[in-house]
Write a protein that holds these residues in place. Structure first.
Motif, PDB file in Angstrom:
ATOM      1  N   LYS A 108      44.993  17.903  64.631  1.00 33.98           N
ATOM      2  CA  LYS A 108      44.186  16.990  64.017  1.00 33.98           C
ATOM      3  C   LYS A 108      44.292  16.957  62.513  1.00 33.98           C
ATOM      4  CE  LYS A 108      40.498  16.676  67.509  1.00 33.98           C
ATOM      5  NZ  LYS A 108      38.987  16.616  67.870  1.00 33.98           N
ATOM      6  N   LEU A 109      44.725  17.978  61.879  1.00 33.83           N
ATOM      7  CA  LEU A 109      44.787  18.223  60.675  1.00 33.83           C
ATOM      8  C   LEU A 109      45.938  17.574  60.009  1.00 33.83           C
ATOM      9  CD1 LEU A 109      43.533  21.682  60.204  1.00 33.83           C
ATOM     10  CD2 LEU A 109      42.662  19.489  59.337  1.00 33.83           C
ATOM     11  N   LEU A 110      47.168  17.341  60.931  1.00 36.29           N
ATOM     12  CA  LEU A 110      48.632  16.604  60.521  1.00 36.29           C
ATOM     13  C   LEU A 110      48.262  15.250  60.060  1.00 36.29           C
ATOM     14  CD1 LEU A 110      50.879  18.470  63.189  1.00 36.29           C
ATOM     15  CD2 LEU A 110      50.253  19.423  60.665  1.00 36.29           C
ATOM     16  N   PRO A 111      48.880  15.028  58.752  1.00 36.47           N
ATOM     17  CA  PRO A 111      48.886  13.736  58.640  1.00 36.47           C
ATOM     18  C   PRO A 111      49.454  12.836  59.747  1.00 36.47           C
ATOM     19  CG  PRO A 111      49.851  14.990  56.688  1.00 36.47           C
ATOM     20  CD  PRO A 111      49.733  15.863  58.167  1.00 36.47           C
ATOM     21  N   GLN A 112      48.789  11.666  59.912  1.00 39.06           N
ATOM     22  CA  GLN A 112      48.962  10.604  61.009  1.00 39.06           C
ATOM     23  C   GLN A 112      50.167   9.797  60.416  1.00 39.06           C
ATOM     24  OE1 GLN A 112      47.888  11.528  63.916  1.00 39.06           O
ATOM     25  NE2 GLN A 112      47.095  13.111  62.770  1.00 39.06           N
ATOM     26  N   SER A 124      32.163  20.905  60.096  1.00 43.46           N
ATOM     27  CA  SER A 124      31.472  21.226  61.079  1.00 43.46           C
ATOM     28  C   SER A 124      30.042  21.451  60.678  1.00 43.46           C
ATOM     29  CB  SER A 124      32.005  22.155  61.835  1.00 43.46           C
ATOM     30  OG  SER A 124      31.261  22.557  62.844  1.00 43.46           O
ATOM     31  N   LYS A 125      28.935  20.754  61.342  1.00 44.34           N
ATOM     32  CA  LYS A 125      27.488  21.035  61.073  1.00 44.34           C
ATOM     33  C   LYS A 125      27.321  20.837  59.436  1.00 44.34           C
ATOM     34  CE  LYS A 125      27.037  24.079  65.048  1.00 44.34           C
ATOM     35  NZ  LYS A 125      26.386  25.284  65.509  1.00 44.34           N
ATOM     36  N   GLN A 126      28.046  19.780  58.928  1.00 47.48           N
ATOM     37  CA  GLN A 126      27.685  19.434  57.604  1.00 47.48           C
ATOM     38  C   GLN A 126      28.374  20.332  56.607  1.00 47.48           C
ATOM     39  OE1 GLN A 126      24.149  18.831  59.371  1.00 47.48           O
ATOM     40  NE2 GLN A 126      25.472  16.932  59.564  1.00 47.48           N
ATOM     41  N   GLN A 127      29.219  21.360  56.965  1.00 50.70           N
ATOM     42  CA  GLN A 127      30.042  22.386  56.180  1.00 50.70           C
ATOM     43  C   GLN A 127      31.398  21.978  56.193  1.00 50.70           C
ATOM     44  OE1 GLN A 127      29.376  25.527  54.353  1.00 50.70           O
ATOM     45  NE2 GLN A 127      27.299  24.408  54.051  1.00 50.70           N
ATOM     46  N   THR A 128      32.108  22.083  55.127  1.00 51.06           N
ATOM     47  CA  THR A 128      33.582  21.806  55.174  1.00 51.06           C
ATOM     48  C   THR A 128      34.035  23.081  55.269  1.00 51.06           C
ATOM     49  OG1 THR A 128      33.592  22.024  52.749  1.00 51.06           O
ATOM     50  CG2 THR A 128      33.533  19.909  53.456  1.00 51.06           C
ATOM     51  N   ILE A 129      35.092  23.298  56.076  1.00 54.25           N
ATOM     52  CA  ILE A 129      35.707  24.369  56.289  1.00 54.25           C
ATOM     53  C   ILE A 129      37.295  24.547  55.750  1.00 54.25           C
ATOM     54  CG2 ILE A 129      36.789  26.010  58.202  1.00 54.25           C
ATOM     55  CD1 ILE A 129      34.897  24.109  59.951  1.00 54.25           C
ATOM     56  N   PRO A 130      37.313  24.746  54.512  1.00 52.72           N
ATOM     57  CA  PRO A 130      38.410  24.961  53.495  1.00 52.72           C
ATOM     58  C   PRO A 130      39.559  25.810  53.806  1.00 52.72           C
ATOM     59  CG  PRO A 130      36.752  25.833  52.206  1.00 52.72           C
ATOM     60  CD  PRO A 130      35.966  25.492  53.366  1.00 52.72           C
ATOM     61  N   LEU A 131      39.209  26.746  54.724  1.00 52.09           N
ATOM     62  CA  LEU A 131      40.328  27.836  55.078  1.00 52.09           C
ATOM     63  C   LEU A 131      40.986  27.574  56.495  1.00 52.09           C
ATOM     64  CD1 LEU A 131      39.383  31.283  53.476  1.00 52.09           C
ATOM     65  CD2 LEU A 131      41.088  29.335  52.774  1.00 52.09           C
ATOM     66  N   ILE A 132      40.571  25.969  57.193  1.00 56.57           N
ATOM     67  CA  ILE A 132      41.166  25.720  58.367  1.00 56.57           C
ATOM     68  C   ILE A 132      41.584  24.294  57.836  1.00 56.57           C
ATOM     69  CG2 ILE A 132      41.374  25.106  60.856  1.00 56.57           C
ATOM     70  CD1 ILE A 132      38.942  26.984  61.179  1.00 56.57           C
ATOM     71  N   ALA A 133      42.673  24.194  57.189  1.00 50.99           N
ATOM     72  CA  ALA A 133      43.012  22.966  56.411  1.00 50.99           C
ATOM     73  C   ALA A 133      44.647  22.517  56.360  1.00 50.99           C
ATOM     74  CB  ALA A 133      42.291  22.790  55.171  1.00 50.99           C
ATOM     75  N   MET A 134      44.815  21.448  55.884  1.00 54.45           N
ATOM     76  CA  MET A 134      46.423  21.076  55.636  1.00 54.45           C
ATOM     77  C   MET A 134      46.445  20.925  54.220  1.00 54.45           C
ATOM     78  SD  MET A 134      49.082  19.071  55.026  1.00 54.45           S
ATOM     79  CE  MET A 134      48.189  17.754  54.525  1.00 54.45           C
ATOM     80  N   TYR A 135      47.123  21.670  53.388  1.00 56.20           N
ATOM     81  CA  TYR A 135      47.204  21.515  51.937  1.00 56.20           C
ATOM     82  C   TYR A 135      48.693  20.964  51.626  1.00 56.20           C
ATOM     83  CZ  TYR A 135      42.919  23.958  51.183  1.00 56.20           C
ATOM     84  OH  TYR A 135      41.670  24.361  51.373  1.00 56.20           O
ATOM     85  N   LYS A 136      48.924  19.934  50.811  1.00 61.22           N
ATOM     86  CA  LYS A 136      50.185  19.750  50.040  1.00 61.22           C
ATOM     87  C   LYS A 136      50.435  20.856  49.254  1.00 61.22           C
ATOM     88  CE  LYS A 136      50.996  15.590  51.734  1.00 61.22           C
ATOM     89  NZ  LYS A 136      50.208  14.315  51.449  1.00 61.22           N
ATOM     90  N   LYS A 137      51.673  20.925  49.393  1.00 62.06           N
ATOM     91  CA  LYS A 137      52.465  22.002  48.211  1.00 62.06           C
ATOM     92  C   LYS A 137      51.995  21.900  46.943  1.00 62.06           C
ATOM     93  CE  LYS A 137      56.886  24.276  47.077  1.00 62.06           C
ATOM     94  NZ  LYS A 137      56.454  25.476  47.166  1.00 62.06           N
ATOM     95  N   LYS A 164      40.727  14.488  52.499  1.00 62.00           N
ATOM     96  CA  LYS A 164      40.353  13.671  53.740  1.00 62.00           C
ATOM     97  C   LYS A 164      39.453  14.661  54.428  1.00 62.00           C
ATOM     98  CE  LYS A 164      41.868  11.443  57.951  1.00 62.00           C
ATOM     99  NZ  LYS A 164      43.165  10.725  58.600  1.00 62.00           N
ATOM    100  N   THR A 165      38.482  14.181  55.041  1.00 61.51           N
ATOM    101  CA  THR A 165      37.578  15.267  55.882  1.00 61.51           C
ATOM    102  C   THR A 165      37.499  14.985  57.374  1.00 61.51           C
ATOM    103  OG1 THR A 165      36.062  15.804  53.924  1.00 61.51           O
ATOM    104  CG2 THR A 165      35.367  16.586  55.951  1.00 61.51           C
ATOM    105  N   ILE A 166      37.882  15.791  58.366  1.00 57.24           N
ATOM    106  CA  ILE A 166      37.678  15.226  59.669  1.00 57.24           C
ATOM    107  C   ILE A 166      36.503  16.047  60.255  1.00 57.24           C
ATOM    108  CG2 ILE A 166      38.682  15.565  62.004  1.00 57.24           C
ATOM    109  CD1 ILE A 166      41.552  15.249  60.284  1.00 57.24           C
ATOM    110  N   THR A 167      35.486  15.363  60.756  1.00 52.54           N
ATOM    111  CA  THR A 167      34.328  15.930  61.262  1.00 52.54           C
ATOM    112  C   THR A 167      34.811  16.286  62.674  1.00 52.54           C
ATOM    113  OG1 THR A 167      32.810  14.658  60.200  1.00 52.54           O
ATOM    114  CG2 THR A 167      31.743  15.677  61.744  1.00 52.54           C
TER     115      THR A 167
END
Length: 194
Positions: A108-112, A124-137, A164-167
């Motif tokens: 789901k994190l891969l750019p569509q 998840s539960k109103q908290q962002t999870i920055p260490l399960i994410a897709m980052y550009k170089k 972009k945030t995915i809930t």
């Protein structure tokens, strides 16, 4: 599954693990190390795996181990080192304490499409999870600026990126759980067996 995307998997395993009392990435869950669970989830989506750690014990895993370039500077330093060593624009970045993560969720994190985001992260539960994410170089540059200013807070970095945030669904929250303490490990061990 769109496998023609060039993606690097980056696992950050350089933390102090002070609450756990031992190296988190090497802990066993269902007789398999955390790092192996995570790399198994990443494998179908990535071309290369980078493990950011100063610990040579990670050399036995499939993947290239790289040390922090700026030591003792937290997850931003790990992200910085991983992105600098990556050869791809898109990078799936995970901490080493999420052994329940699944390939389906990571997909789901891969750019569509040709999306112009610096980062795509879960919430998840109103908290962002920055260490399960897709980052550009290109985020490596912003990491370097933060580190140069002595700023170590990852959420502060995220707030300055085009994100972009995915809930994720309530029932998916289990898969993104951080296992930080021996109690957390007990809970998932019992939870999975029931």
């Amino acid at each position: 599954m769109n496998l023609d995307k060039k993606v690097t998997g980056i696992i950050l395993a350089g933390g102090k693990s002070s609450r756990m009392g031992s190296e988190k990435g090497l802990l066993l869950f269902e007789n398999t190390s955390f790092i192996k669970h995570i790399s198994n989830a990443l494998q179908p989506l990535i071309d290369e795996l980078i493990i950011v750690s100063n610990n040579p014990q990670y050399d036995k895993f499939k993947g290239r181990r790289v040390p922090d370039i700026i030591p003792d500077s937290g997850p931003i330093a790990g992200l910085h080192a991983g992105l600098l060593h990556s050869k791809t624009e898109n990078n799936l970045v995970l901490s080493c304490d999420v052994p329940l993560i699944t390939t389906t969720l990571l997909q789901k994190l891969l750019p569509q499409k040709k999306e112009d985001y610096d980062a795509i992260i879960f919430e998840s539960k109103q908290q962002t999870i920055p260490l399960i994410a897709m980052y550009k170089k290109q985020c490596a540059e912003k990491c370097a600026q933060f580190l140069a200013n002595g700023e170590k807070r990852l959420r502060k970095l995220i707030s300055e990126l085009n994100t972009k945030t995915i809930t994720i669904l309530e029932e998916e929250h289990f898969f993104v759980s951080n296992i930080n303490t021996p109690e957390d490990l007990k809970i998932i061990t019992n939870g999975v067996n029931h």
